[in-house]
Design a protein around this motif. Structure first.
Motif, PDB file in Angstrom:
ATOM      1  N   ASN A 199       0.735  -1.254   0.054  1.00  0.00           N
ATOM      2  CA  ASN A 199       0.102  -0.046  -0.064  1.00  0.00           C
ATOM      3  C   ASN A 199       0.871   1.077   0.148  1.00  0.00           C
ATOM      4  O   ASN A 199       2.059   1.475   0.711  1.00  0.00           O
ATOM      5  N   ALA A 200       0.537   2.167  -0.835  1.00  0.00           N
ATOM      6  CA  ALA A 200       1.107   3.407  -0.763  1.00  0.00           C
ATOM      7  C   ALA A 200       0.306   4.559   0.056  1.00  0.00           C
ATOM      8  O   ALA A 200      -1.088   4.440   0.166  1.00  0.00           O
ATOM      9  N   TYR A 201       0.949   5.362   0.823  1.00  0.00           N
ATOM     10  CA  TYR A 201       0.450   6.549   1.744  1.00  0.00           C
ATOM     11  C   TYR A 201      -0.529   7.475   0.746  1.00  0.00           C
ATOM     12  O   TYR A 201       0.169   7.846  -0.242  1.00  0.00           O
ATOM     13  N   ASP A 202      -1.578   7.996   1.448  1.00  0.00           N
ATOM     14  CA  ASP A 202      -2.529   8.787   0.681  1.00  0.00           C
ATOM     15  C   ASP A 202      -1.434  10.024   0.293  1.00  0.00           C
ATOM     16  O   ASP A 202      -1.734  10.829  -0.803  1.00  0.00           O
ATOM     17  N   PHE A 203      -0.597  10.491   1.318  1.00  0.00           N
ATOM     18  CA  PHE A 203       0.323  11.632   1.144  1.00  0.00           C
ATOM     19  C   PHE A 203       1.481  11.509   0.157  1.00  0.00           C
ATOM     20  O   PHE A 203       1.818  12.570  -0.457  1.00  0.00           O
ATOM     21  N   ALA A 204       1.621  10.380  -0.520  1.00  0.00           N
ATOM     22  CA  ALA A 204       2.564  10.253  -1.563  1.00  0.00           C
ATOM     23  C   ALA A 204       1.894   9.022  -2.250  1.00  0.00           C
ATOM     24  O   ALA A 204       2.623   7.856  -2.632  1.00  0.00           O
ATOM     25  N   PHE A 205       0.916   9.242  -2.913  1.00  0.00           N
ATOM     26  CA  PHE A 205       0.090   8.125  -3.507  1.00  0.00           C
ATOM     27  C   PHE A 205       0.409   7.709  -4.835  1.00  0.00           C
ATOM     28  O   PHE A 205       0.767   8.647  -5.764  1.00  0.00           O
ATOM     29  N   ASN A 206       0.770   6.543  -5.091  1.00  0.00           N
ATOM     30  CA  ASN A 206       1.263   6.122  -6.569  1.00  0.00           C
ATOM     31  C   ASN A 206       0.132   5.222  -7.177  1.00  0.00           C
ATOM     32  O   ASN A 206       0.407   4.703  -8.264  1.00  0.00           O
ATOM     33  N   GLY A 207      -0.854   5.238  -6.642  1.00  0.00           N
ATOM     34  CA  GLY A 207      -2.043   4.440  -7.297  1.00  0.00           C
ATOM     35  C   GLY A 207      -2.050   2.992  -6.639  1.00  0.00           C
ATOM     36  O   GLY A 207      -2.969   2.121  -7.081  1.00  0.00           O
ATOM     37  N   ASN A 208      -1.208   2.475  -5.905  1.00  0.00           N
ATOM     38  CA  ASN A 208      -1.295   1.103  -5.472  1.00  0.00           C
ATOM     39  C   ASN A 208      -1.881   1.019  -4.050  1.00  0.00           C
ATOM     40  O   ASN A 208      -1.703   1.716  -2.929  1.00  0.00           O
ATOM     41  N   ARG A 209      -2.838  -0.119  -3.930  1.00  0.00           N
ATOM     42  CA  ARG A 209      -3.780  -0.306  -2.796  1.00  0.00           C
ATOM     43  C   ARG A 209      -3.405  -1.642  -2.545  1.00  0.00           C
ATOM     44  O   ARG A 209      -3.316  -2.639  -3.278  1.00  0.00           O
ATOM     45  N   SER A 210      -3.191  -2.112  -1.155  1.00  0.00           N
ATOM     46  CA  SER A 210      -3.039  -3.354  -0.680  1.00  0.00           C
ATOM     47  C   SER A 210      -3.135  -3.435   0.927  1.00  0.00           C
ATOM     48  O   SER A 210      -3.206  -2.415   1.497  1.00  0.00           O
ATOM     49  N   ALA A 211      -3.387  -4.691   1.252  1.00  0.00           N
ATOM     50  CA  ALA A 211      -3.702  -4.826   2.766  1.00  0.00           C
ATOM     51  C   ALA A 211      -2.258  -4.919   3.580  1.00  0.00           C
ATOM     52  O   ALA A 211      -2.172  -4.605   4.730  1.00  0.00           O
ATOM     53  N   ASN A 212      -1.160  -4.804   2.855  1.00  0.00           N
ATOM     54  CA  ASN A 212       0.065  -4.842   3.186  1.00  0.00           C
ATOM     55  C   ASN A 212       0.994  -3.527   3.244  1.00  0.00           C
ATOM     56  O   ASN A 212       0.474  -2.790   2.015  1.00  0.00           O
ATOM     57  N   HIS A 213       1.709  -3.275   4.012  1.00  0.00           N
ATOM     58  CA  HIS A 213       2.671  -2.155   3.804  1.00  0.00           C
ATOM     59  C   HIS A 213       3.904  -2.550   4.536  1.00  0.00           C
ATOM     60  O   HIS A 213       3.761  -2.609   5.714  1.00  0.00           O
ATOM     61  N   TRP A 214       4.815  -3.264   3.711  1.00  0.00           N
ATOM     62  CA  TRP A 214       5.993  -3.833   4.515  1.00  0.00           C
ATOM     63  C   TRP A 214       7.176  -3.150   4.249  1.00  0.00           C
ATOM     64  O   TRP A 214       7.750  -3.327   2.951  1.00  0.00           O
ATOM     65  N   ASP A 215       7.855  -2.355   5.001  1.00  0.00           N
ATOM     66  CA  ASP A 215       9.212  -1.562   4.740  1.00  0.00           C
ATOM     67  C   ASP A 215      10.494  -2.636   4.658  1.00  0.00           C
ATOM     68  O   ASP A 215      10.469  -3.309   5.715  1.00  0.00           O
ATOM     69  N   LEU A 216      11.114  -2.679   3.583  1.00  0.00           N
ATOM     70  CA  LEU A 216      12.215  -3.660   3.710  1.00  0.00           C
ATOM     71  C   LEU A 216      13.524  -2.609   3.530  1.00  0.00           C
ATOM     72  O   LEU A 216      13.533  -1.594   2.616  1.00  0.00           O
ATOM     73  N   ILE A 217      14.568  -2.781   4.195  1.00  0.00           N
ATOM     74  CA  ILE A 217      15.737  -1.878   4.458  1.00  0.00           C
ATOM     75  C   ILE A 217      17.059  -2.205   3.938  1.00  0.00           C
ATOM     76  O   ILE A 217      17.159  -3.528   4.077  1.00  0.00           O
ATOM     77  N   GLN A 218      17.752  -1.488   3.336  1.00  0.00           N
ATOM     78  CA  GLN A 218      18.972  -1.709   2.728  1.00  0.00           C
ATOM     79  C   GLN A 218      20.109  -0.740   3.582  1.00  0.00           C
ATOM     80  O   GLN A 218      19.846   0.527   2.991  1.00  0.00           O
ATOM     81  N   MET A 219      21.015  -1.210   4.040  1.00  0.00           N
ATOM     82  CA  MET A 219      21.934  -0.202   4.436  1.00  0.00           C
ATOM     83  C   MET A 219      22.919  -0.105   3.854  1.00  0.00           C
ATOM     84  O   MET A 219      23.415  -1.016   3.013  1.00  0.00           O
ATOM     85  N   GLN A 220      23.697   1.028   3.554  1.00  0.00           N
ATOM     86  CA  GLN A 220      24.455   1.424   2.535  1.00  0.00           C
ATOM     87  C   GLN A 220      25.687   1.851   2.876  1.00  0.00           C
ATOM     88  O   GLN A 220      26.580   2.505   2.043  1.00  0.00           O
ATOM     89  N   ASP A 221      26.140   1.809   4.294  1.00  0.00           N
ATOM     90  CA  ASP A 221      27.293   2.251   4.922  1.00  0.00           C
ATOM     91  C   ASP A 221      28.350   1.242   4.187  1.00  0.00           C
ATOM     92  O   ASP A 221      28.275   0.133   3.858  1.00  0.00           O
ATOM     93  N   ALA A 222      29.631   1.686   4.223  1.00  0.00           N
ATOM     94  CA  ALA A 222      30.843   0.874   3.931  1.00  0.00           C
ATOM     95  C   ALA A 222      30.824  -0.360   4.719  1.00  0.00           C
ATOM     96  O   ALA A 222      31.136  -1.583   3.907  1.00  0.00           O
ATOM     97  N   ALA A 223      30.514  -0.526   5.581  1.00  0.00           N
ATOM     98  CA  ALA A 223      30.632  -1.911   6.509  1.00  0.00           C
ATOM     99  C   ALA A 223      29.509  -2.874   5.805  1.00  0.00           C
ATOM    100  O   ALA A 223      29.764  -4.190   5.855  1.00  0.00           O
ATOM    101  N   HIS A 224      28.461  -2.160   5.246  1.00  0.00           N
ATOM    102  CA  HIS A 224      27.688  -3.227   4.606  1.00  0.00           C
ATOM    103  C   HIS A 224      27.671  -3.294   2.802  1.00  0.00           C
ATOM    104  O   HIS A 224      26.885  -3.748   2.483  1.00  0.00           O
ATOM    105  N   GLY A 225      28.811  -3.031   2.418  1.00  0.00           N
ATOM    106  CA  GLY A 225      29.059  -2.901   1.105  1.00  0.00           C
ATOM    107  C   GLY A 225      28.964  -1.741   0.391  1.00  0.00           C
ATOM    108  O   GLY A 225      29.342  -1.795  -0.691  1.00  0.00           O
ATOM    109  N   GLY A 226      28.539  -0.697   1.022  1.00  0.00           N
ATOM    110  CA  GLY A 226      28.571   0.524   0.254  1.00  0.00           C
ATOM    111  C   GLY A 226      27.316   0.622  -0.737  1.00  0.00           C
ATOM    112  O   GLY A 226      26.300  -0.453  -0.761  1.00  0.00           O
ATOM    113  N   GLY A 227      27.208   1.627  -1.440  1.00  0.00           N
ATOM    114  CA  GLY A 227      26.170   1.592  -2.522  1.00  0.00           C
ATOM    115  C   GLY A 227      26.007   3.039  -3.051  1.00  0.00           C
ATOM    116  O   GLY A 227      26.339   4.102  -2.322  1.00  0.00           O
TER     117      GLY A 227
END
Length: 373
Positions: free
Chosen positions: A316-344
């Motif tokens: 699901n996309a929040y109404d404050f930043a809506f892209n048209g997607n609706r879902s019962a789920n809203h599941w944030d997945l995180i990637q760390m990009q500091d040097a210790a985690h391989g950078g990015g």
């Protein structure tokens, strides 16, 4: 026992800054877990001092589990209707969630968890609460300290440093990034086992500056729904619906997740992606900037704010930043990009804006950790 003045200060900040309680405001104050009672009590007191009228409600995942185990779809609907009416009647909502058993709901079937997400979460929180003044937070307890692999005292210090940050100062520093994202079309992300390209053109951009979550510290928008192509390896573990997942990897074609894997509980990941059509698309893209959150603790509310990270949300996309997607789920997945985690690297319209977790554009350097503490 001597009262921890940090709890009092946090309650005052939430009531007076985050949800801005005014005289006569009706405020729904919800507590999850017995360990969260100290902050719950201070929030109620702060609402009263501000002239508001609190409706206070003690909840727990154990109660929800017991209810859902035998509840029919009709009973879940009736429960949601009752709570929706309460939510509709108030001016603001604040919840302190000190989950004493974060895995309680893992005992339930996927069907029951989905019924709960759609029948209660969507009807009460997505459709009503998100359109009010609201703030959600955790509370430091033994469970969270253990998840963080820290002593309780060290975790309490970590928690209060992150939660008592000067969010007004952070909000001002976020403005340049917000403005840059508002005029950006193409985003490119390169990191170990990650090469993503998508557009954020025309999607509103929001500064998360302590008005919705505590701790806070992200600037978010959403990808244009059908624009994502490539693959991404998220490198932090994630707890969702009472289940832990590890090293989730997603592949996209025209915005849709066409392949997904997790080193833990892959079968449950596949089930979640089949919840509804929107669960195969993303509803959020954000950059984390909280300088006091430096490592994951298996709690999305904290982990998505890690300084130098980015996250994307399945569903699901929040109404404050809506892209048209609706879902019962809203599941944030995180990637760390500091040097210790391989950078990015993160690129906006072919301009490098962040490398190895640090902003490289002069106007954005105010968001680097040493400048926000």
């Amino acid at each position: 026992m001597k009262r921890d003045e940090r709890i009092v200060k946090l309650a005052e900040n939430v009531v007076n800054y985050s949800i801005e309680v005014k005289k006569g405001d009706k405020v729904y104050v919800e507590c999850f877990g017995q360990s969260a009672l100290p902050l719950f009590e201070e929030l109620i007191a702060a609402v009263i001092r501000a002239g508001g009228v609190p409706f206070y409600f003690c909840n727990d995942n154990a109660f929800i589990k017991d209810f859902l185990r035998d509840a029919t779809a009709e009973q879940i609907k009736a429960y949601a209707d009752m709570h929706r009416k309460i939510m509709e009647s108030v001016d603001a909502y604040v919840a302190v969630r000190g989950f004493d058993d974060i895995f309680a709901l893992s005992e339930l079937s996927m069907e029951k968890n989905t019924l709960w997400s759609k029948g209660f979460g969507e009807k009460v929180h997505t459709q009503v609460r998100l359109n009010k003044r609201w703030c959600v937070m955790r509370f430091p307890n033994v469970t969270m300290a253990a998840m963080s692999k820290m002593s309780l005292k060290d975790f309490e210090d970590f928690y209060f440093n992150a939660c008592l940050l000067d969010y007004r100062k952070m909000g001002e520093a976020m403005t340049a990034l917000q403005k840059l994202m508002e005029k950006t079309d193409k985003v490119k992300i390169i990191a170990p086992d990650t090469h993503l390209e998508f557009s954020i053109k025309g999607i509103p951009v929001v500064k998360s500056e302590g008005k919705r979550n505590i701790p806070d510290g992200e600037v978010y928008t959403a990808p244009v729904k059908d624009s994502i192509n490539g693959y991404v390896q998220f490198n932090t573990d994630s707890a969702y619906r009472g289940t832990v997942f590890s090293r989730i990897r997603l592949e996209f074609e025209k915005g849709k997740i066409v392949k997904a894997t997790s080193q833990l509980n892959d079968n449950i990941l596949q089930d979640i992606l089949e919840t509804d059509e929107g669960s195969r698309y993303m509803g959020e893209f954000a950059l984390g900037v909280n300088p006091h959150i430096t490592h994951p603790i298996l709690d999305i509310l904290f982990d998505e704010k890690i300084g130098g990270s980015f996250h994307m949300a399945i569903g699901n996309a929040y109404d404050f930043a809506f892209n048209g997607n609706r879902s019962a789920n809203h599941w944030d997945l995180i990637q760390m990009q500091d040097a210790a985690h391989g950078g990015g690297e993160i690129w906006f319209d072919d301009v490098l804006i962040r490398k190895d977790g640090l902003f490289v554009l002069p106007e954005l350097e105010c968001l680097n950790p040493n400048n926000l503490k």
